[in-house]
Design an enzyme around this catalytic site. Sequence first.
Site, PDB file in Angstrom:
ATOM      1  N   LYS A  26      -8.603  -1.560   7.708  1.00  0.00           N
ATOM      2  CA  LYS A  26      -9.634  -2.021   8.652  1.00  0.00           C
ATOM      3  C   LYS A  26     -10.387  -3.256   8.173  1.00  0.00           C
ATOM      4  O   LYS A  26     -10.978  -3.974   9.001  1.00  0.00           O
ATOM      5  CB  LYS A  26     -10.638  -0.888   8.900  1.00  0.00           C
ATOM      6  CG  LYS A  26     -10.039   0.305   9.643  1.00  0.00           C
ATOM      7  CD  LYS A  26     -11.066   1.400   9.877  1.00  0.00           C
ATOM      8  CE  LYS A  26     -11.214   2.319   8.685  1.00  0.00           C
ATOM      9  NZ  LYS A  26     -10.031   3.173   8.458  1.00  0.00           N
TER      10      LYS A  26
ATOM     11  N   GLY B 170      -0.234   4.556  -0.408  1.00  0.00           N
ATOM     12  CA  GLY B 170      -0.961   5.801  -0.200  1.00  0.00           C
ATOM     13  C   GLY B 170      -0.248   6.621   0.859  1.00  0.00           C
ATOM     14  O   GLY B 170       0.918   6.371   1.183  1.00  0.00           O
ATOM     15  N   ALA B 171      -0.937   7.592   1.448  1.00  0.00           N
ATOM     16  CA  ALA B 171      -0.306   8.471   2.430  1.00  0.00           C
ATOM     17  C   ALA B 171       0.290   7.681   3.594  1.00  0.00           C
ATOM     18  O   ALA B 171       1.396   7.979   4.059  1.00  0.00           O
ATOM     19  CB  ALA B 171      -1.334   9.482   2.949  1.00  0.00           C
TER      20      ALA B 171
ATOM     21  N   THR C 238      -3.267  -1.161   2.482  1.00  0.00           N
ATOM     22  CA  THR C 238      -4.054  -0.934   1.280  1.00  0.00           C
ATOM     23  C   THR C 238      -5.433  -0.431   1.694  1.00  0.00           C
ATOM     24  O   THR C 238      -5.815  -0.548   2.865  1.00  0.00           O
ATOM     25  CB  THR C 238      -4.194  -2.227   0.448  1.00  0.00           C
ATOM     26  OG1 THR C 238      -4.896  -3.224   1.192  1.00  0.00           O
ATOM     27  CG2 THR C 238      -2.830  -2.761   0.056  1.00  0.00           C
TER      28      THR C 238
ATOM     29  N   LYS D 251     -14.454   1.026  12.888  1.00  0.00           N
ATOM     30  CA  LYS D 251     -13.559   1.117  14.042  1.00  0.00           C
ATOM     31  C   LYS D 251     -14.230   0.554  15.297  1.00  0.00           C
ATOM     32  O   LYS D 251     -13.598  -0.146  16.099  1.00  0.00           O
ATOM     33  CB  LYS D 251     -13.127   2.574  14.254  1.00  0.00           C
ATOM     34  CG  LYS D 251     -12.234   3.082  13.128  1.00  0.00           C
ATOM     35  CD  LYS D 251     -12.161   4.612  13.095  1.00  0.00           C
ATOM     36  CE  LYS D 251     -11.266   5.072  11.947  1.00  0.00           C
ATOM     37  NZ  LYS D 251     -11.320   6.541  11.737  1.00  0.00           N
TER      38      LYS D 251
ATOM     39  N   GLY E 104       0.857  -1.178   0.000  1.00  0.00           N
ATOM     40  CA  GLY E 104       0.000   0.000   0.000  1.00  0.00           C
ATOM     41  C   GLY E 104       0.889   1.222   0.000  1.00  0.00           C
ATOM     42  O   GLY E 104       1.709   1.387   0.914  1.00  0.00           O
TER      43      GLY E 104
ATOM     44  N   GLY F 108      -9.495  19.494   1.878  1.00  0.00           N
ATOM     45  CA  GLY F 108      -8.930  18.148   1.843  1.00  0.00           C
ATOM     46  C   GLY F 108      -9.275  17.325   3.067  1.00  0.00           C
ATOM     47  O   GLY F 108      -8.728  16.235   3.268  1.00  0.00           O
TER      48      GLY F 108
END
Lengths: 332, 332
Positions: free
Chosen positions: B116, B9-10, B87, B215, B7, B197
């Site tokens: 998650k 991403g950020a 991911t 969560k 993954g 954002g």
Amino acid sequence: MRLAVIGAGAVGRSVVELAGEYGHEVVAVADSSSAVVADASSDSSAGNGLGVDAEAIVTRKAETGIVGDGDPADALAADYDVLVEATPTTLGDAEPGFSHVRTALERDRHVVLANKGPVAERYGDLQALAADSAGDVRFEATVGGAIPAVSTVEDIEPGHVTAVRGVLNGTANFILTRMAAEGLDYDHVLSEAQDLGVAEADPSFDVDGTDAALKCVILANVLSFGGADDPADAREFSLEDASVEGIRDVPGSVLRLAAEDGRTVRLIGEATGETVRVAPRLVHENGTLAVSGTQNIVQIETTHAGRLNISGRGAGGPETASAILGDVGRLG
Amino acid sequence: MRLAVIGAGAVGRSVVELAGEYGHEVVAVADSSSAVVADASSDSSAGNGLGVDAEAIVTRKAETGIVGDGDPADALAADYDVLVEATPTTLGDAEPGFSHVRTALERDRHVVLANKGPVAERYGDLQALAADSAGDVRFEATVGGAIPAVSTVEDIEPGHVTAVRGVLNGTANFILTRMAAEGLDYDHVLSEAQDLGVAEADPSFDVDGTDAALKCVILANVLSFGGADDPADAREFSLEDASVEGIRDVPGSVLRLAAEDGRTVRLIGEATGETVRVAPRLVHENGTLAVSGTQNIVQIETTHAGRLNISGRGAGGPETASAILGDVGRLG
């Protein structure tokens, strides 16, 4: 794990009472003048054949002031996995608590402390003993009661924590909260706190900021030693390194003035890897640091994760026992 | 430890960038279509000869949309100690994330999740794979970003936690905070959040409460499985077990009415070992649950230690990476 509990005050008694719920057995208990050690073959315990009779001990202590017929040395010599050091905090050489810890570590047993003395006043000696021992040393219960301050700093890693600050003494916070809420002066609220059992007959340890300072010294040691490339080079802190101002001289007038500006006063302790400071400070009356009553709050400034705030009960038998038993769970 | 980061991403990129600071090496990185695996004999990394070139990867991803010339399967097959699964969260069968986790555990490697999906939707399958593996599974980063929610429940022990509740979605909380502060309606503030954002172009995952619910489902699974005498008997939760209401239908008028009474509205999620519920709720406007902006708060009700409150940044690359690397530090 098998626990030897040294110290039969509120915290020690709570550990004895709650250990079974966490899957542990108490095999020995000592106070300053007596001890009881479980007979490994006995079935006189709460059911598992290995531990002491928790209820009987607590009752005996309440009725007679002692826990058993043995000598405290018997408890230190017993066959346990973890020594729980819950004797009263002493300064300077931190005795007799420090010797209890040394005895356990030299026997390669683990140590879990609620006693702040060895951790605040002799951190370097403690680390040296731990380095030479197969046993580990943990001390969550020395800072913030039920608040997981030490383990959270440990998980973030001390090198990634720039400061820890907070309200770390419930007695002082209760007094300031009541002074602000009722417009009463210090002496009046202190009496009220003593009547409620929130303040001791001699409250100086709490109101002079010593208790909060010891907790900050412990945090500074964690940051200093944990963040050092070589612990041998780490700066060691003790109470004498702390700049400490208590709440005795906070007049009711300061709180009234502060309130007009949406602020109040709290006894704030702060630790970095370089400084330890405890003093009354102005905070926003609805801000994060303005916890009420006997609550505590720990605010952790981190490098990559911003600021974390953890608040909860800072003291009490079951609360502190919960921190001790959490530490036992985190051992090797 | 050697990390394989799946993954990019950020969160994944932050792990790649920060791992070295925590003493770990990244030996492989994959996104959905590409991968880069460090050559064990190469010295083209950031200095240790074992890891990938973090800066080069982040730059390449930004400029080309891929991380390397390899196939994602190469990363899964690499020689690593810990697979970091970062991911995007998927529901139902939680693929492809679940298969990444299974591959690692069947190879007896550790897994640390920020994704998650597998933890919320297939907790039982996850526990079964972990039981059969020499590797451990940790997932602090799936709940509350930088807030140590899962590890704190773990230390207190799930059997001693009666409920966990809180503000677990920063986007929804930002919107409600701004609606209350400015007297603006939902659509106006949503646009503002998207411009900043803070909200996605399609914000439904956040504003419908799905993210908060996942969560809470994870927390319910931790309480249920952790508190059970036999995990095989534990009730397993997934998203479909949650009662979920989002914030789309909270009118500005409700917030104005609430403010007259010293209250405001927050999207509160709550998990016990028996229920999962997410809904907008009235809270005291200066109360602990009324965190502002994108902040999160987790409130843990315990049997012996009262209530613990932990607030901080609930999301963000470095914040979530900090939770992931904290988990790596807690591995066997």
